[in-house]
Structures are given as structure tokens and as C-alpha cells.
Design a protein around this motif. Structure first.
Motif, PDB file in Angstrom:
ATOM      1  N   HIS A 157       0.952  -1.375  -0.033  1.00 23.35           N
ATOM      2  CA  HIS A 157       0.128   0.055  -0.153  1.00 23.35           C
ATOM      3  C   HIS A 157       0.710   1.170  -0.212  1.00 23.35           C
ATOM      4  CE1 HIS A 157      -2.787  -3.065   1.197  1.00 23.35           C
ATOM      5  NE2 HIS A 157      -3.791  -2.230   1.161  1.00 23.35           N
ATOM      6  N   LEU A 158       0.228   2.342  -0.353  1.00 17.84           N
ATOM      7  CA  LEU A 158       1.172   3.403  -0.055  1.00 17.84           C
ATOM      8  C   LEU A 158       1.482   3.973   1.132  1.00 17.84           C
ATOM      9  CD1 LEU A 158      -0.901   6.467  -1.963  1.00 17.84           C
ATOM     10  CD2 LEU A 158       1.439   5.746  -2.473  1.00 17.84           C
ATOM     11  N   ILE A 159       2.784   4.517   1.343  1.00 16.72           N
ATOM     12  CA  ILE A 159       3.051   4.964   2.786  1.00 16.72           C
ATOM     13  C   ILE A 159       2.898   6.347   2.962  1.00 16.72           C
ATOM     14  CG2 ILE A 159       4.808   2.905   2.952  1.00 16.72           C
ATOM     15  CD1 ILE A 159       6.954   5.135   2.155  1.00 16.72           C
ATOM     16  N   SER A 160       2.431   7.085   2.010  1.00 19.22           N
ATOM     17  CA  SER A 160       1.990   8.331   2.067  1.00 19.22           C
ATOM     18  C   SER A 160       0.641   8.318   1.792  1.00 19.22           C
ATOM     19  CB  SER A 160       2.623   9.234   1.367  1.00 19.22           C
ATOM     20  OG  SER A 160       2.483   9.018  -0.080  1.00 19.22           O
ATOM     21  N   SER A 161      -0.272   9.109   2.414  1.00 19.61           N
ATOM     22  CA  SER A 161      -1.772   9.218   2.316  1.00 19.61           C
ATOM     23  C   SER A 161      -2.164   9.676   1.078  1.00 19.61           C
ATOM     24  CB  SER A 161      -2.456   9.870   3.394  1.00 19.61           C
ATOM     25  OG  SER A 161      -2.121  11.402   3.368  1.00 19.61           O
ATOM     26  N   LYS A 162      -3.407   9.297   0.765  1.00 21.71           N
ATOM     27  CA  LYS A 162      -3.806   9.846  -0.729  1.00 21.71           C
ATOM     28  C   LYS A 162      -3.915  11.101  -1.226  1.00 21.71           C
ATOM     29  CE  LYS A 162      -8.882   9.686  -0.213  1.00 21.71           C
ATOM     30  NZ  LYS A 162     -10.117   9.001  -0.540  1.00 21.71           N
ATOM     31  N   LYS A 204       0.628   5.111  10.736  1.00 22.42           N
ATOM     32  CA  LYS A 204       0.118   5.458   9.845  1.00 22.42           C
ATOM     33  C   LYS A 204      -1.119   6.564  10.083  1.00 22.42           C
ATOM     34  CE  LYS A 204       1.074   2.524   6.013  1.00 22.42           C
ATOM     35  NZ  LYS A 204       0.577   1.733   4.661  1.00 22.42           N
ATOM     36  N   THR A 229      -7.383   5.553   2.648  1.00 19.48           N
ATOM     37  CA  THR A 229      -6.511   6.641   2.976  1.00 19.48           C
ATOM     38  C   THR A 229      -5.154   6.257   2.585  1.00 19.48           C
ATOM     39  OG1 THR A 229      -7.823   7.234   4.807  1.00 19.48           O
ATOM     40  CG2 THR A 229      -5.230   8.061   5.141  1.00 19.48           C
ATOM     41  N   TYR A 230      -4.783   5.123   2.612  1.00 20.60           N
ATOM     42  CA  TYR A 230      -3.568   4.538   2.268  1.00 20.60           C
ATOM     43  C   TYR A 230      -3.818   3.422   0.884  1.00 20.60           C
ATOM     44  CZ  TYR A 230      -1.164   6.613   5.995  1.00 20.60           C
ATOM     45  OH  TYR A 230      -0.692   7.616   7.093  1.00 20.60           O
ATOM     46  N   ALA A 271      -4.515  10.586   8.959  1.00 22.70           N
ATOM     47  CA  ALA A 271      -3.210  10.115   8.386  1.00 22.70           C
ATOM     48  C   ALA A 271      -2.099  10.845   9.002  1.00 22.70           C
ATOM     49  CB  ALA A 271      -3.168  10.415   6.644  1.00 22.70           C
ATOM     50  N   THR A 329      -0.660  12.599  -1.919  1.00 21.86           N
ATOM     51  CA  THR A 329       0.267  11.659  -2.996  1.00 21.86           C
ATOM     52  C   THR A 329      -0.532  12.230  -4.507  1.00 21.86           C
ATOM     53  OG1 THR A 329       0.497   9.822  -1.427  1.00 21.86           O
ATOM     54  CG2 THR A 329       0.761   9.542  -3.793  1.00 21.86           C
TER      55      THR A 329
END
Length: 274
Positions: free
Chosen positions: A52-57, A207, A73-74, A213, A60
């Protein structure tokens, strides 16, 4: 006419800006679709099923093309691939790309560039005003030469896809970056045992803090970097403690001077002896 090499996030952002300003271009990508590393079916992808992303949507997404409200969110990597497909379709970028095409050579010729591509076994050389390269930096694994003999299975994280490969095995994860911690957490549920080899200290960030986030907190008030480092360090210590509380080395540098590990589960499992 310009050439854009790559159809991942950076390649698409480049293509979007060229089209936005009416600059003609042709895009090339070895894969059959957009998405770059976020397409797990891409032959150059280093993605794994649980990624998954490690930065929030919201930190990003492209500002002019927000992610849908129903996206987590991720987001999962398949959601990210779908997002980049939607982005390319929305801004009409597909029509500019040649997929399943390898860029074989780029040569300077006076003020222009000669770009040789290969598709379906046939090579083609074309002249461009400029070349914008967005082919990524993570295609080739960096494997150290370690002395001694090891008869077990040796795998780089770029080869990892699914935790079933750990079933019943004793696993050593070398490194403690974001991929290493994700993979260690995956392995906990399938392997006979999991150990981690760590050469230095890392900052660990959850997270979520207070249901939000972590990377979205505190953005309204801009603090000087040094003050933000101290404030955030105190906040993280209050919430999860220091790495040494879990038997890990503490970092010998300040927060944000190196990429932190964004993972809510790895310290949880270390704290449970997993």
C-alpha cells in the motif's frame, strides 16, 4: 516533437504538462499499460501483493485530479494502478503513448536526439527535439557481496510477491526500510520464525494519529524545520516510544534527515515477540 520515456507517475505527469502547454510528444513504455512500478504485472515492477502507499492519498494525488472519496486513505497498489489509468484517460494521454515498446538507444545529434525503439521485433529510429526520461530508479536490485556460504534461498525484495513463499521457513530480513518492514510483517503470519538484521537506527511513524493520516497532521501551521523536528519527535515518542524500547537501535540523526519507516504493525509484532 519530444520523447517521453516511461508511463509511470512521473512519465504521466510529464506527458500531462507537455499536452497542457501544447508541446507535441510521443511516449514510450515497455509495459502494455500505464502505472509503472504500481502495475504488479509490469515486467519491471517490484510491487508485492500486500503493498500500500506509505503516504496518504491526499498527500500523493495529483492536485488537479484528486482520488475518489471511496479510495482508502492508504490505497492498495491495484487502486493506484487504477488511479493512473483514470488519470491517463481523463487527460487524453493514452493516444500519445506507444506501449510494449523498448527504448534501445538515445544519441545526441547536434541540437537534437536520435531515439531508437524496438517493438514486435522491429527497430525504428526517430529524431526528437528533446528527451524526457522517467524510467524509474528501482528496476535493478542492489545486492551486496557477502562473504561465506549460504545454502538457503536468497531473495531480493524486488522478487517478492506473496507471503506464501515463507510458509514454514526460518526467515531473515536484511534491512529495515519500508519494504523490509512490510515483508517482515507479512512473513510473521506464514513463517516458522522471522528475524531482522538492522545496521542502524530508524524513526518509526504510525500511519494514523487520532484517526487521521500521520502525514496530514500539522500542515496548517508552518513551523521552522528544527522546531518541527523536535515537536514531531516528542509526539512520536509519546505515542509509540523510542526504537530502543523495542530492542532496536535508536537513530543517530534527527527526524526527517532520512526517510522514516511508516508502518503501524512492525513494532506491534516486535513487541509481541513475533
Amino acid at each position: 516533437m519530444y520523447a517521453v520515456i516511461g508511463a509511470g507517475p512521473m512519465g504521466l505527469a510529464t506527458a500531462r504538462n507537455l499536452k497542457k502547454y501544447g508541446i507535441p510528444f510521443v511516449g514510450f513504455d515497455l509495459n502494455t499499460d500505464v502505472g509503472g512500478l504500481w502495475d504488479i504485472d509490469n515486467p519491471h515492477s517490484t510491487m508485492y501483493e500486500s503493498a500500500h502507499l506509505i503516504s496518504s492519498k491526499t498527500m500523493t494525488e495529483f492536485k488537479e485530479f484528486p482520488m475518489a472519496d471511496d479510495v482508502a486513505t492508504y490505497p492498495h497498489h491495484r487502486e493506484m494502478k487504477r488511479y493512473f489509468q483514470q488519470y491517463a484517460a481523463h487527460f487524453g494521454l493514452y493516444e500519445h503513448y506507444e506501449f510494449s515498446t523498448r527504448v534501445v538507444q538515445v544519441l545526441r545529434d547536434g541540437d537534437e536526439w536520435l531515439v531508437t525503439t524496438e517493438a514486435k521485433g522491429e527497430e525504428q529510429c526517430r529524431r526528437f527535439t528533446g528527451v524526457l526520461i522517467a524510467n524509474g530508479t528501482l528496476h535493478t536490485p542492489n545486492l551486496p557481496n557477502l562473504p561465506g556460504r549460504f545454502d538457503g534461498e536468497l531473495m531480493h525484495s524486488s522478487e517478492y510477491r506473496h507471503p506464501s513463499c515463507f510458509d514454514g521457513k526460518r526467515v531473515l530480513v536484511v534491512g529495515c526500510g519500508n519494504s523490509a518492514c512490510d515483508i517482515a510483517v507479512d512473513a510473521v503470519h506464514r513463517a516458522a520464525s522471522v528475524d531482522m538484521s538492522v545496521r542502524r537506527g530508524y524513526y518509526f511513524l504510525p500511519k494514523f494519529i487520532g484517526g487521521k493520516a500521520t502525514d496530514s497532521i500539522g500542515g496548517k501551521i508552518k513551523l521552522p524545520r528544527a522546531l518541527k523536528q523536535r515537536v514531531d519527535d516528542r509526539l512520536i515518542r509519546m505515542i509509540i516510544g523510542k526504537p530502543s524500547d523495542y530492542g532496536l537501535p535508536d537513530p543517530d540523526y534527527r527526524l526527517y534527515e532520512s526517510h522514516p519507516v511508516v508502518n503501524s504493525l512492525v513494532l506491534h509484532h516486535i513487541g509481541h515477540g513475533d
